[in-house]
Scaffold this motif. Structure first.
Motif, PDB file in Angstrom:
ATOM      1  N   UNK A   1       3.890 -12.151   2.003  1.00 28.53           N
ATOM      2  CA  UNK A   1       4.925 -12.907   2.716  1.00 28.53           C
ATOM      3  C   UNK A   1       6.319 -12.543   2.201  1.00 28.53           C
ATOM      4  N   UNK A   2       6.373 -11.821   1.092  1.00 31.50           N
ATOM      5  CA  UNK A   2       7.650 -11.391   0.506  1.00 31.50           C
ATOM      6  C   UNK A   2       7.969  -9.938   0.836  1.00 31.50           C
ATOM      7  N   UNK A   3       6.944  -9.136   1.000  1.00 34.71           N
ATOM      8  CA  UNK A   3       7.125  -7.736   1.375  1.00 34.71           C
ATOM      9  C   UNK A   3       5.913  -7.304   2.189  1.00 34.71           C
ATOM     10  N   UNK A   4       6.141  -6.447   3.171  1.00 34.51           N
ATOM     11  CA  UNK A   4       5.033  -5.987   4.010  1.00 34.51           C
ATOM     12  C   UNK A   4       4.178  -4.939   3.300  1.00 34.51           C
ATOM     13  N   UNK A   5       4.652  -4.475   2.147  1.00 37.81           N
ATOM     14  CA  UNK A   5       3.916  -3.426   1.427  1.00 37.81           C
ATOM     15  C   UNK A   5       4.006  -3.636  -0.090  1.00 37.81           C
ATOM     16  N   UNK A   6       3.425  -4.719  -0.618  1.00 38.37           N
ATOM     17  CA  UNK A   6       3.491  -4.939  -2.071  1.00 38.37           C
ATOM     18  C   UNK A   6       2.761  -3.859  -2.862  1.00 38.37           C
ATOM     19  N   UNK A   7       1.727  -3.262  -2.261  1.00 35.96           N
ATOM     20  CA  UNK A   7       0.996  -2.202  -2.971  1.00 35.96           C
ATOM     21  C   UNK A   7       1.858  -0.955  -3.144  1.00 35.96           C
ATOM     22  N   UNK A   8       2.566  -0.550  -2.087  1.00 37.15           N
ATOM     23  CA  UNK A   8       3.404   0.638  -2.176  1.00 37.15           C
ATOM     24  C   UNK A   8       4.649   0.377  -3.029  1.00 37.15           C
ATOM     25  N   UNK A   9       5.215  -0.820  -2.933  1.00 40.38           N
ATOM     26  CA  UNK A   9       6.359  -1.160  -3.780  1.00 40.38           C
ATOM     27  C   UNK A   9       5.944  -1.126  -5.248  1.00 40.38           C
ATOM     28  N   UNK A  10       4.767  -1.687  -5.546  1.00 42.49           N
ATOM     29  CA  UNK A  10       4.272  -1.664  -6.917  1.00 42.49           C
ATOM     30  C   UNK A  10       4.043  -0.251  -7.411  1.00 42.49           C
ATOM     31  N   UNK A  11       3.522   0.601  -6.538  1.00 42.54           N
ATOM     32  CA  UNK A  11       3.298   2.005  -6.881  1.00 42.54           C
ATOM     33  C   UNK A  11       4.607   2.690  -7.267  1.00 42.54           C
ATOM     34  N   UNK A  12       5.649   2.434  -6.476  1.00 47.30           N
ATOM     35  CA  UNK A  12       6.951   3.031  -6.778  1.00 47.30           C
ATOM     36  C   UNK A  12       7.466   2.563  -8.144  1.00 47.30           C
ATOM     37  N   UNK A  13       7.321   1.271  -8.413  1.00 43.99           N
ATOM     38  CA  UNK A  13       7.770   0.740  -9.707  1.00 43.99           C
ATOM     39  C   UNK A  13       7.000   1.361 -10.863  1.00 43.99           C
TER      40      UNK A  13
END
Length: 271
Positions: A191-203
């Protein structure tokens, strides 16, 4: 100050890089043979994380740089890569081919086309993104002033791994419920980001890059996390996923209230 002269460091980097190329070729080569045998190529997603673990292991073993940093990068990369590999194994087990790979191959299953479009591309991408691991393994202890950068990098890595793992878990639980079949996942981190998995990967990869910094020469590898982030946002990650989801009921409304990539508080109404 580096523990070995520049010439020795260059030789050591060439050794690490050559061995890393060999390791990636073995990992992807074995995966290709398995994929041909079972008739689907999405198992390359399992290999994605394992390829980085192999490079980190090579760098930690053959590198002549600071031992603590080599082992730290090996531990962080392995935790991320092995978790991701297991997640992809569970996700793809018992399922057919991923539509992305089916479309990418366009019905041409000739070995050369498969290697060029899938396995070769991923192998090259793995080597490019892993450059900070290779270079860092050849560098001596970082100046004490950079300890803060190492700490920040570890914190960014941990935040990314947590975001990725929690997002994957939430989505897996959501899909297990038959009542959610065909529905859009819009709960928890989703509900905060449509792609928490990809955002986490980038981090994770920005964190690993920060940990790898041992001096000015380390800044030369900044293109690696930049490339990784670009692909996660615009090419093989978020953008491609949304291309396959755009016509699903409720997806446009979900997009109107949920941040695309960076987590932000959900908007309370559509515009």
């Amino acid at each position: 100050m580096d523990i070995c002269p520049n010439r020795s460091r260059t030789v050591n980097f060439l050794i690490v890089a050559t061995a890393s190329v060999a390791a990636v070729l073995v990992v992807h080569g074995v995966t290709f043979l398995i994929a041909r045998r079972i008739g689907r190529y999405n198992i390359v997603d399992i290999t994605w994380g394992l390829g980085f673990v192999a490079i980190a292991a090579v760098a930690a073993t053959l590198g002549s740089g600071d031992l603590f940093r080599r082992l730290l990068l090996l531990a962080l990369t392995s935790l991320w890569g092995l978790r991701l590999a297991w997640h992809m194994y569970v996700k793809t087990k018992g399922h057919g081919e991923d539509p992305r790979y089916r479309d990418l191959l366009g019905g041409n299953l000739a070995p050369g086309n498969v290697i060029r479009r899938i396995f070769g591309t991923q192998a090259v991408a793995t080597l490019v993104v892993a450059l900070p691991l290779m270079l860092s393994a050849t560098l001596g202890p970082a100046p004490a002033a950079l300890n803060v950068v190492t700490g920040i990098g570890a914190a960014v890595w941990l935040a990314g791994l947590t975001c990725e793992a929690v997002g994957d878990h939430q989505l897996r639980v959501f899909k297990r419920d038959p009542a959610n079949k065909g529905a859009i996942m819009d709960r928890g981190l989703w509900s905060w980001t449509r792609h928490p998995n990809y955002f986490g990967d980038a981090c994770v990869w920005w964190g690993l890059w920060l940990v790898s910094i041992a001096g000015w020469i380390s800044l030369a590898t900044v293109a690696s996390p930049v490339v990784m982030t670009y692909f996660l946002v615009q090419v093989t990650g978020a953008r491609l996923t949304e291309r396959y989801m755009k016509d699903r009921p409720g997806f446009r409304e979900y997009c109107s209230r949920t941040s695309y990539f960076v987590p932000l508080p959900p908007r309370s109404h559509t515009r």
